[in-house]
Design an enzyme around this catalytic site. Structure first.
Site, PDB file in Angstrom:
ATOM      1  N   ARG A 191       0.819  -1.221   0.000  1.00 47.31           N
ATOM      2  CA  ARG A 191       0.000   0.000   0.000  1.00 47.31           C
ATOM      3  C   ARG A 191       0.849   1.266   0.000  1.00 47.31           C
ATOM      4  O   ARG A 191       0.331   2.361  -0.192  1.00 47.31           O
ATOM      5  CB  ARG A 191      -0.964  -0.031   1.197  1.00 47.31           C
ATOM      6  N   GLN A 204      13.377 -14.275   5.670  1.00 54.59           N
ATOM      7  CA  GLN A 204      12.154 -14.952   5.233  1.00 54.59           C
ATOM      8  C   GLN A 204      12.173 -14.834   3.704  1.00 54.59           C
ATOM      9  O   GLN A 204      11.807 -13.791   3.152  1.00 54.59           O
ATOM     10  CB  GLN A 204      10.908 -14.252   5.814  1.00 54.59           C
ATOM     11  N   GLY A 236      -7.195  -6.617  11.917  1.00 53.80           N
ATOM     12  CA  GLY A 236      -7.780  -7.827  12.462  1.00 53.80           C
ATOM     13  C   GLY A 236      -8.611  -7.466  13.699  1.00 53.80           C
ATOM     14  O   GLY A 236      -8.230  -6.594  14.468  1.00 53.80           O
ATOM     15  N   GLU A 263      -9.170 -11.695  10.593  1.00 54.19           N
ATOM     16  CA  GLU A 263      -8.700 -10.620   9.719  1.00 54.19           C
ATOM     17  C   GLU A 263      -9.889  -9.922   9.062  1.00 54.19           C
ATOM     18  O   GLU A 263     -10.912 -10.562   8.782  1.00 54.19           O
ATOM     19  CB  GLU A 263      -7.757 -11.176   8.644  1.00 54.19           C
ATOM     20  N   TYR A 286      31.587  34.221  -2.016  1.00 52.21           N
ATOM     21  CA  TYR A 286      31.788  32.775  -2.068  1.00 52.21           C
ATOM     22  C   TYR A 286      33.165  32.460  -1.489  1.00 52.21           C
ATOM     23  O   TYR A 286      34.180  32.996  -1.947  1.00 52.21           O
ATOM     24  CB  TYR A 286      31.703  32.220  -3.498  1.00 52.21           C
ATOM     25  N   ASN A 338      38.364  29.056  -6.667  1.00 53.86           N
ATOM     26  CA  ASN A 338      39.069  27.857  -6.178  1.00 53.86           C
ATOM     27  C   ASN A 338      39.153  26.745  -7.204  1.00 53.86           C
ATOM     28  O   ASN A 338      39.805  25.746  -6.967  1.00 53.86           O
ATOM     29  CB  ASN A 338      38.397  27.336  -4.896  1.00 53.86           C
TER      30      ASN A 338
HETATM   31  C1  UD1 Z   1      -1.534  -7.369  10.685  1.00 54.40           C
HETATM   32  C2  UD1 Z   1      -2.390  -8.384  11.435  1.00 54.40           C
HETATM   33  C3  UD1 Z   1      -3.700  -7.727  11.834  1.00 54.40           C
HETATM   34  C4  UD1 Z   1      -3.428  -6.489  12.655  1.00 54.40           C
HETATM   35  C5  UD1 Z   1      -2.497  -5.544  11.926  1.00 54.40           C
HETATM   36  C6  UD1 Z   1      -2.083  -4.426  12.870  1.00 54.40           C
HETATM   37  C7  UD1 Z   1      -1.890 -10.600  10.519  1.00 54.40           C
HETATM   38  C8  UD1 Z   1      -2.345 -11.663   9.605  1.00 54.40           C
HETATM   39  N1  UD1 Z   1      -2.655  -9.502  10.561  1.00 54.40           N
HETATM   40  O1  UD1 Z   1      -2.199  -7.040   9.478  1.00 54.40           O
HETATM   41  O2  UD1 Z   1      -4.490  -8.636  12.578  1.00 54.40           O
HETATM   42  O3  UD1 Z   1      -4.654  -5.833  12.970  1.00 54.40           O
HETATM   43  O4  UD1 Z   1      -1.309  -6.220  11.514  1.00 54.40           O
HETATM   44  O5  UD1 Z   1      -1.329  -3.452  12.209  1.00 54.40           O
HETATM   45  O6  UD1 Z   1      -0.880 -10.774  11.162  1.00 54.40           O
HETATM   46  N2  UD1 Z   1       5.474  -9.293   7.345  1.00 54.40           N
HETATM   47  C9  UD1 Z   1       6.554 -10.140   7.187  1.00 54.40           C
HETATM   48  N3  UD1 Z   1       6.404 -11.254   6.414  1.00 54.40           N
HETATM   49  C10 UD1 Z   1       5.239 -11.558   5.789  1.00 54.40           C
HETATM   50  C11 UD1 Z   1       4.138 -10.681   5.962  1.00 54.40           C
HETATM   51  C12 UD1 Z   1       4.272  -9.554   6.753  1.00 54.40           C
HETATM   52  O7  UD1 Z   1       7.613  -9.914   7.721  1.00 54.40           O
HETATM   53  O8  UD1 Z   1       5.194 -12.589   5.112  1.00 54.40           O
HETATM   54  C13 UD1 Z   1       5.642  -8.093   8.183  1.00 54.40           C
HETATM   55  C14 UD1 Z   1       5.412  -6.806   7.442  1.00 54.40           C
HETATM   56  O9  UD1 Z   1       6.633  -6.332   6.888  1.00 54.40           O
HETATM   57  C15 UD1 Z   1       4.884  -5.877   8.531  1.00 54.40           C
HETATM   58  C16 UD1 Z   1       4.205  -6.821   9.504  1.00 54.40           C
HETATM   59  O10 UD1 Z   1       4.676  -8.119   9.192  1.00 54.40           O
HETATM   60  O11 UD1 Z   1       5.908  -5.191   9.204  1.00 54.40           O
HETATM   61  C17 UD1 Z   1       2.691  -6.790   9.398  1.00 54.40           C
HETATM   62  O12 UD1 Z   1       2.329  -7.105   8.057  1.00 54.40           O
HETATM   63  P1  UD1 Z   1       1.156  -6.311   7.338  1.00 54.40           P
HETATM   64  O13 UD1 Z   1       1.035  -6.828   5.949  1.00 54.40           O
HETATM   65  O14 UD1 Z   1       1.309  -4.856   7.515  1.00 54.40           O
HETATM   66  O15 UD1 Z   1      -0.098  -6.850   8.186  1.00 54.40           O
HETATM   67  P2  UD1 Z   1      -1.512  -6.169   8.287  1.00 54.40           P
HETATM   68  O16 UD1 Z   1      -2.294  -6.472   7.066  1.00 54.40           O
HETATM   69  O17 UD1 Z   1      -1.382  -4.764   8.678  1.00 54.40           O
HETATM   70 CA    CA Z   2       0.392  -3.377   9.098  1.00 55.25          CA
END
Ligand code: UD1
Ligand code: CA
Length: 480
Positions: free
Chosen positions: A28, A89, A155, A170, A378, A398
């Protein structure tokens, strides 16, 4: 490791690790750059989260990286947090999968309690994490939640009739009734490590996004004890797009300014004053409207900055004044004055009580104690001694098109207005240059360097010129 320790000894020795989820791209944000690397109020989002962890003194902090992994890992390591490691990851298969990568890499083996938090919560503070850990005790999981006006996208925390945490759903998988719940999952959790590891191994990706959701471990863990700590929404707000980034920036800037104001800094207009997280300000500094202080800038007591001034990685001494100027990687001495409309570039050094006045640009130069460059000059690659005066519109020439050359101006020298100092060149101690001179040879101590032709006055010039125009005007009148 705790081995056969009794429960009470185990608690005393309980080790807490944190896992920061920072592998996602942040779709996003619509950015080439990983979301957690985006800057807000002078730090990356990831750095803000790591700084919230710092006071907890954890044995281990695991940062899970993926999208732009090397860059995110480098930013994590730059925080120099004790016990910090990064785990890759390789494919982003969800928040649960990300934590599983940390477990499977063995990075959490020594921990009893595991804090999990996302990398996109820059407003988080250590106190919120401490409260979560304090409430956690022997439970399998404790969630940080928040009640928000607009829960869309988050969520939702689903509770039983008697108020116990039942599960998290979610937004995209939620029913109408579940979407009406205004208590959201902040994505910040304390887990018992063994219970977490067991449930992660059983996660499926059977949901709308086909991902392994960390949120799905909560429901099975309720059997062994689940709880929640309702936290202030403005501490746990997740930043998912650039509008939320700007909103978080406004909160962080206000917090930073509040801290400085309480410590004795006068801020005339907080709404137009931008002070980065790493900036150091003494008590009795005054910041006028439109001031931007960035990077490792430090300002000493009694200095007045602004209005409309930007300082980057710059040290300002006591009682100095900088107005309507841009200063980058420079040092401004005690009682020195800069501006208005002055540009000081890297490696500029103004010693005590010196001056870089209106419309002056300087680079890689030192201006000695009490010396003045008051107007329209300058100065580059130059060393100016003490108590020298550099006349208006002086230019150090210079650059010969290939290389930069140095200019040296001795103590007490008087450089005349509009002097061109063609470097390499030295103007000696107490030496003068005549206004308008192009100085290409060294001027000895105490001498005057003059380089210009002698003046000739043409008598009666104005009257002859006016007469010529009068004649021409009559000619045109006849011709019409
Ligand atoms: C997540 C939560 C949601 C919560 C929200 C709060 C889950 C499924 N959902 O949703 O319940 O309300 O955060 O802000 O957990 N990331 C990884 N690896 C991945 C996916 C994500 O490292 O495979 C990291 C992202 O970089 C980020 C964090 O996890 O820093 C959260 O991921 P994001 O996609 O922002 O989750 P939300 O949809 O916001
Ligand atoms: Ca998030």
């Amino acid at each position: 490791m705790s081995g056969a320790a009794s429960p009470s000894e185990g608690r005393a020795r309980a080790r807490t690790a944190a896992v920061v989820l920072a592998a996602g791209q942040g779709t996003r944000f619509r950015s080439e750059r990983a979301k957690v690397l985006h800057q807000v109020a002078g730090r990356s989002m990831l750095r803000w989260v790591l700084e919230a962890l710092r006071p907890l003194d954890l044995d281990r902090v695991v940062v899970v990286v993926g999208h732009q992994g090397p860059e995110v890992a480098a930013e994590a390591e730059a925080a120099a947090l004790p016990g910090l490691v990064t785990v890759e990851q390789p494919v982003q298969r969800g928040t649960g999968h990300a934590v599983r990568c940390a477990v499977e890499a063995g990075a959490l083996d020594d921990a009893d309690t595991v804090l999990v938090l996302p990398g996109d919560v820059p407003l988080l503070r250590a106190e919120a994490l401490e409260a979560l850990l304090a409430a956690h005790g022997d439970r399998a999981v404790t969630l940080a939640t928040a009640r928000v006006d607009d829960p869309a996208g988050y969520g939702r925390v689903i509770r039983t009739a008697d108020g116990a945490v039942a599960r998290i759903v979610e937004h995209r998988d939620a029913s109408e009734a579940e979407r009406a719940v205004d208590e959201i999952n902040a994505s910040i959790y304390a887990f018992a490590r063994a219970a977490l590891a067991r449930e992660l191994a059983r996660l499926s990706a059977d949901n709308d996004q086909g991902e392994e959701y960390l949120t799905d471990v909560v429901e099975p863990l309720t059997a062994q004890g689940a709880g929640a700590v309702v936290t202030a929404a403005d501490l746990v707000a997740g930043v998912n797009d650039r509008a939320q980034l700007a909103a978080a920036g406004a909160v962080l800037r206000q917090r930073i300014l509040d801290g400085h104001m309480r410590a004795g800094v006068t801020v005339i207009d907080p709404a137009t004053t931008y002070v980065g997280a790493e900036v150091e300000l003494d008590a009795d500094v005054t910041l006028l409207p439109g001031t931007h202080l960035e990077g490792a800038t430090a300002v000493a007591a009694g200095a007045v900055i602004g209005p409309d001034t930007r300082l980057v990685d710059t040290q300002v001494g006591p009682a100095a004044a900088v107005t309507y100027s841009v200063v980058v990687q420079a040092a401004i001495g005690a009682g020195a004055s800069v501006g208005p409309f002055t540009y000081l570039r890297p490696k500029t050094r103004l010693e005590a009580r010196s001056k870089a006045g209106a419309f002056v640009e300087m680079k890689a130069s030192t201006v000695g104690e009490g010396s003045k460059v008051p107007h329209l000059s300058y100065v580059g690659d130059t060393t100016i001694g003490k108590d020298a005066n550099i006349g208006a519109a002086t230019v150090t020439v210079n650059y010969d098109g290939f290389e930069k050359h140095a200019t040296v101006i001795g103590d007490g020298a008087r450089v005349g207005s509009d002097t061109m100092l063609v470097a390499p060149v030295t103007v000696g101690r107490n030496a003068y240059t005549a206004a308008g001179s192009v100085i290409t040879q060294d001027v000895p101590d105490g001498a005057l360097g003059v380089e210009r032709s002698e003046q000739r006055n043409v008598e009666g010039y104005a009257e002859r010129k006016a007469a010529r125009y009068r004649q021409r005007g009559q000619g045109e009148a006849r011709g019409s």
